[in-house]
Design a protein around this motif. Structure first.
Motif, PDB file in Angstrom:
ATOM      1  N   GLY A 177       0.953  -1.291   0.036  1.00 14.93           N
ATOM      2  CA  GLY A 177      -0.089  -0.119  -0.096  1.00 14.93           C
ATOM      3  C   GLY A 177       0.963   1.320   0.156  1.00 14.93           C
ATOM      4  O   GLY A 177       2.113   1.164   0.083  1.00 14.93           O
ATOM      5  N   SER A 178       0.200   2.416  -0.354  1.00 15.15           N
ATOM      6  CA  SER A 178       1.038   3.744  -0.212  1.00 15.15           C
ATOM      7  C   SER A 178       0.127   4.798  -0.024  1.00 15.15           C
ATOM      8  O   SER A 178      -1.063   4.677   0.132  1.00 15.15           O
ATOM      9  CB  SER A 178       1.608   3.932  -1.699  1.00 15.15           C
ATOM     10  N   ILE A 179       0.791   5.806   0.596  1.00 17.05           N
ATOM     11  CA  ILE A 179       0.172   7.144   0.660  1.00 17.05           C
ATOM     12  C   ILE A 179       0.678   8.398   0.091  1.00 17.05           C
ATOM     13  O   ILE A 179       2.150   8.298   0.348  1.00 17.05           O
ATOM     14  CB  ILE A 179      -0.068   7.516   2.285  1.00 17.05           C
ATOM     15  N   THR A 180       0.118   9.252  -0.661  1.00 21.67           N
ATOM     16  CA  THR A 180       0.850  10.387  -1.093  1.00 21.67           C
ATOM     17  C   THR A 180       0.109  11.647  -0.655  1.00 21.67           C
ATOM     18  O   THR A 180      -0.986  11.959  -0.704  1.00 21.67           O
ATOM     19  CB  THR A 180       0.643  10.212  -2.764  1.00 21.67           C
ATOM     20  N   ILE A 181       1.054  12.659  -0.302  1.00 21.66           N
ATOM     21  CA  ILE A 181       0.718  13.755   0.568  1.00 21.66           C
ATOM     22  C   ILE A 181       1.068  15.110  -0.354  1.00 21.66           C
ATOM     23  O   ILE A 181       2.400  15.000  -0.815  1.00 21.66           O
ATOM     24  CB  ILE A 181       0.989  13.779   1.868  1.00 21.66           C
ATOM     25  N   ALA A 182       0.159  15.810  -0.868  1.00 14.46           N
ATOM     26  CA  ALA A 182       0.560  17.112  -1.638  1.00 14.46           C
ATOM     27  C   ALA A 182       0.214  18.276  -0.555  1.00 14.46           C
ATOM     28  O   ALA A 182      -0.669  18.507  -0.029  1.00 14.46           O
ATOM     29  CB  ALA A 182      -0.029  17.285  -2.688  1.00 14.46           C
ATOM     30  N   VAL A 183       1.291  19.108  -0.476  1.00 15.23           N
ATOM     31  CA  VAL A 183       1.245  20.373   0.295  1.00 15.23           C
ATOM     32  C   VAL A 183       1.671  21.661  -0.227  1.00 15.23           C
ATOM     33  O   VAL A 183       2.662  21.619  -1.154  1.00 15.23           O
ATOM     34  CB  VAL A 183       2.268  20.122   1.696  1.00 15.23           C
ATOM     35  N   SER A 184       1.043  22.624   0.265  1.00 13.57           N
ATOM     36  CA  SER A 184       1.516  24.023  -0.129  1.00 13.57           C
ATOM     37  C   SER A 184       1.610  25.078   0.830  1.00 13.57           C
ATOM     38  O   SER A 184       1.042  24.754   1.895  1.00 13.57           O
ATOM     39  CB  SER A 184       0.606  24.623  -1.525  1.00 13.57           C
ATOM     40  N   GLY A 185       2.133  26.395   0.585  1.00 16.72           N
ATOM     41  CA  GLY A 185       2.080  27.391   1.583  1.00 16.72           C
ATOM     42  C   GLY A 185       3.295  26.928   2.646  1.00 16.72           C
ATOM     43  O   GLY A 185       4.047  26.006   2.583  1.00 16.72           O
ATOM     44  N   GLY A 186       3.315  27.875   3.789  1.00 20.29           N
ATOM     45  CA  GLY A 186       4.225  27.559   4.825  1.00 20.29           C
ATOM     46  C   GLY A 186       5.499  28.222   4.435  1.00 20.29           C
ATOM     47  O   GLY A 186       5.819  28.780   3.364  1.00 20.29           O
ATOM     48  N   THR A 187       6.766  27.487   4.962  1.00 22.48           N
ATOM     49  CA  THR A 187       7.993  27.742   4.480  1.00 22.48           C
ATOM     50  C   THR A 187       8.569  26.804   3.398  1.00 22.48           C
ATOM     51  O   THR A 187       9.436  27.242   2.769  1.00 22.48           O
ATOM     52  CB  THR A 187       9.080  27.518   5.691  1.00 22.48           C
ATOM     53  N   GLY A 188       7.856  25.913   3.086  1.00 24.21           N
ATOM     54  CA  GLY A 188       8.356  24.917   2.154  1.00 24.21           C
ATOM     55  C   GLY A 188       9.216  23.820   2.443  1.00 24.21           C
ATOM     56  O   GLY A 188       9.587  22.908   1.636  1.00 24.21           O
ATOM     57  N   SER A 189       9.682  23.747   3.747  1.00 22.57           N
ATOM     58  CA  SER A 189      10.810  22.664   4.054  1.00 22.57           C
ATOM     59  C   SER A 189      10.038  21.624   4.690  1.00 22.57           C
ATOM     60  O   SER A 189       9.825  21.680   6.155  1.00 22.57           O
ATOM     61  CB  SER A 189      11.802  23.364   5.066  1.00 22.57           C
ATOM     62  N   TYR A 190       9.108  20.828   3.895  1.00 23.39           N
ATOM     63  CA  TYR A 190       8.163  19.917   4.552  1.00 23.39           C
ATOM     64  C   TYR A 190       8.731  18.673   5.151  1.00 23.39           C
ATOM     65  O   TYR A 190       9.868  18.302   4.385  1.00 23.39           O
ATOM     66  CB  TYR A 190       7.010  19.605   3.473  1.00 23.39           C
ATOM     67  N   THR A 191       8.233  18.244   6.169  1.00 21.12           N
ATOM     68  CA  THR A 191       8.340  16.717   6.627  1.00 21.12           C
ATOM     69  C   THR A 191       7.097  16.252   6.923  1.00 21.12           C
ATOM     70  O   THR A 191       6.296  16.771   7.186  1.00 21.12           O
ATOM     71  CB  THR A 191       9.192  16.804   7.720  1.00 21.12           C
ATOM     72  N   TYR A 192       7.137  14.880   6.634  1.00 21.38           N
ATOM     73  CA  TYR A 192       5.684  14.304   6.760  1.00 21.38           C
ATOM     74  C   TYR A 192       5.786  13.121   7.925  1.00 21.38           C
ATOM     75  O   TYR A 192       6.679  12.514   7.964  1.00 21.38           O
ATOM     76  CB  TYR A 192       5.426  13.640   5.363  1.00 21.38           C
ATOM     77  N   SER A 193       4.417  12.885   8.420  1.00 20.96           N
ATOM     78  CA  SER A 193       4.310  11.766   9.313  1.00 20.96           C
ATOM     79  C   SER A 193       2.776  11.192   8.923  1.00 20.96           C
ATOM     80  O   SER A 193       1.858  11.988   8.537  1.00 20.96           O
ATOM     81  CB  SER A 193       4.063  12.530  10.901  1.00 20.96           C
ATOM     82  N   ILE A 194       2.740   9.670   9.280  1.00 16.16           N
ATOM     83  CA  ILE A 194       1.811   9.062   8.801  1.00 16.16           C
ATOM     84  C   ILE A 194       1.411   8.365  10.214  1.00 16.16           C
ATOM     85  O   ILE A 194       0.484   7.420  10.352  1.00 16.16           O
ATOM     86  CB  ILE A 194       1.729   8.266   7.893  1.00 16.16           C
ATOM     87  N   ASP A 195       2.089   8.532  11.360  1.00 13.63           N
ATOM     88  CA  ASP A 195       1.729   7.657  12.582  1.00 13.63           C
ATOM     89  C   ASP A 195       1.456   8.832  13.854  1.00 13.63           C
ATOM     90  O   ASP A 195       1.829   8.552  14.839  1.00 13.63           O
ATOM     91  CB  ASP A 195       3.270   7.187  12.939  1.00 13.63           C
ATOM     92  N   GLY A 196       0.699   9.898  13.303  1.00 13.20           N
ATOM     93  CA  GLY A 196       0.008  10.781  14.359  1.00 13.20           C
ATOM     94  C   GLY A 196       1.144  11.686  14.858  1.00 13.20           C
ATOM     95  O   GLY A 196       0.868  12.276  15.532  1.00 13.20           O
ATOM     96  N   GLY A 197       2.064  12.042  13.838  1.00  9.57           N
ATOM     97  CA  GLY A 197       2.946  13.118  14.386  1.00  9.57           C
ATOM     98  C   GLY A 197       4.270  12.381  15.459  1.00  9.57           C
ATOM     99  O   GLY A 197       5.081  13.230  15.738  1.00  9.57           O
ATOM    100  N   ALA A 198       4.249  11.154  15.409  1.00 11.70           N
ATOM    101  CA  ALA A 198       5.350  10.606  16.317  1.00 11.70           C
ATOM    102  C   ALA A 198       6.769  10.643  15.581  1.00 11.70           C
ATOM    103  O   ALA A 198       7.788  11.044  16.258  1.00 11.70           O
ATOM    104  CB  ALA A 198       5.028   9.073  16.726  1.00 11.70           C
ATOM    105  N   THR A 199       6.823  10.340  14.426  1.00  9.41           N
ATOM    106  CA  THR A 199       7.930  10.677  13.466  1.00  9.41           C
ATOM    107  C   THR A 199       7.416  11.543  12.284  1.00  9.41           C
ATOM    108  O   THR A 199       6.478  11.277  11.585  1.00  9.41           O
ATOM    109  CB  THR A 199       8.607   9.317  13.127  1.00  9.41           C
TER     110      THR A 199
END
Length: 263
Positions: free
Chosen positions: A180-202
């Motif tokens: 399986g997979s998850i793809t996240i698209a983001v805009s705005g903010g500072t642009g130095s994005y990091t992503y989490s799919i475990d509720g913000g733990a990592t």
């Protein structure tokens, strides 16, 4: 009969006056009859600090009493006293500069005075939402019990929140395959994005693409180096298991009968 001029009356003076430190202090004024006016710093009239109808008082904080007399023909009359009180300025402190994310709850509280007034419509000690993106300088004016004022400034920098444009889950292609997979698209903010799919733990800097995922529940968060936003709770599923096979009906045999194969 040899007579001396009469003793002059006490001069007329200004009323007692109170100032705040830093304010312009008016000269003291005294009016006599026709003699010479002399100013003293003590009630015993031993320390002369000036003469004439005006005196520039000391600018030191506290209460100082000044005495003025009139002398005619060598006869010095009684003194008049006037008090000048200079109250120190309060030491008003607006606090440290703040960095916040858009929508954060903030509270500004001044110290060092009794009442406080902020620019920008801020009420001292009351919670408000950070909404003005960028850096805003707020001015605090504090007033103490003597009515003396002091001011201080505080900068609040509000960072724009990143916006999650889309979150796309893809289910497993086969049972237990963990593809399986998850793809996240983001805009705005500072642009130095990091992503989490475990509720913000990592958080990971993977461009928003997670692969090799087993079935389960995933909670999306995105951080741009300054602010964190919460996304959706996503579910990755697998294909349904096949139904139970259909078998031969139950059978009853006698000893010695030929027993049919089960299909």
């Amino acid at each position: 009969i040899i007579s001396a001029p009469g003793t002059p009356p006490a001069p007329s003076t200004d009323n007692d006056t109170t100032y705040c430190e830093g304010e312009t202090i008016a000269d003291l004024l005294a009016t006599g009859t026709s003699g010479d006016l002399n100013w003293y710093s003590d009630a015993g009239l031993t320390t002369n600090i000036g003469s004439g109808g005006t005196l520039t008082p000391s600018g030191s904080t506290g209460t100082n009493t000044y005495y003025v007399t009139e002398t005619i023909g060598g006869c010095e009359g009684p003194s008049s006293a006037v008090e000048i009180t200079i109250n120190p300025m309060p030491n008003v402190n607006a606090g440290s500069d703040l960095v916040a994310c858009e929508g954060d709850s903030l509270t500004l509280s001044g110290t060092g005075a009794v009442t406080y007034s902020w620019t920008g419509g801020i009420i001292d000690g009351a919670t408000f939402l950070a909404s003005s993106i960028g850096t805003t300088t707020y001015i605090l004016v504090g007033t103490d019990a003597n009515g003396c004022k002091d001011s201080d400034t505080l900068d609040i920098t509000v960072n724009e929140l990143p916006t999650i444009a889309s979150e796309t889950p893809v289910d497993e292609s086969a049972c237990g395959l963990s593809d399986g997979s998850i793809t996240i698209a983001v805009s705005g903010g500072t642009g130095s994005y990091t992503y989490s799919i475990d509720g913000g733990a990592t958080f990971v800097a993977n461009g928003g693409t997670f692969t090799g995922l087993p079935t389960g529940n995933y909670s999306v968060y995105v951080n741009d180096g300054s602010c964190t936003v919460m996304g959706s709770n996503l579910v990755i599923s697998g294909p349904p298991p096949p139904p139970a096979p259909t078998g031969s009906p139950d059978g009853v045999y006698c000893d010695g009968d030929a027993i049919a194969d089960i299909t």
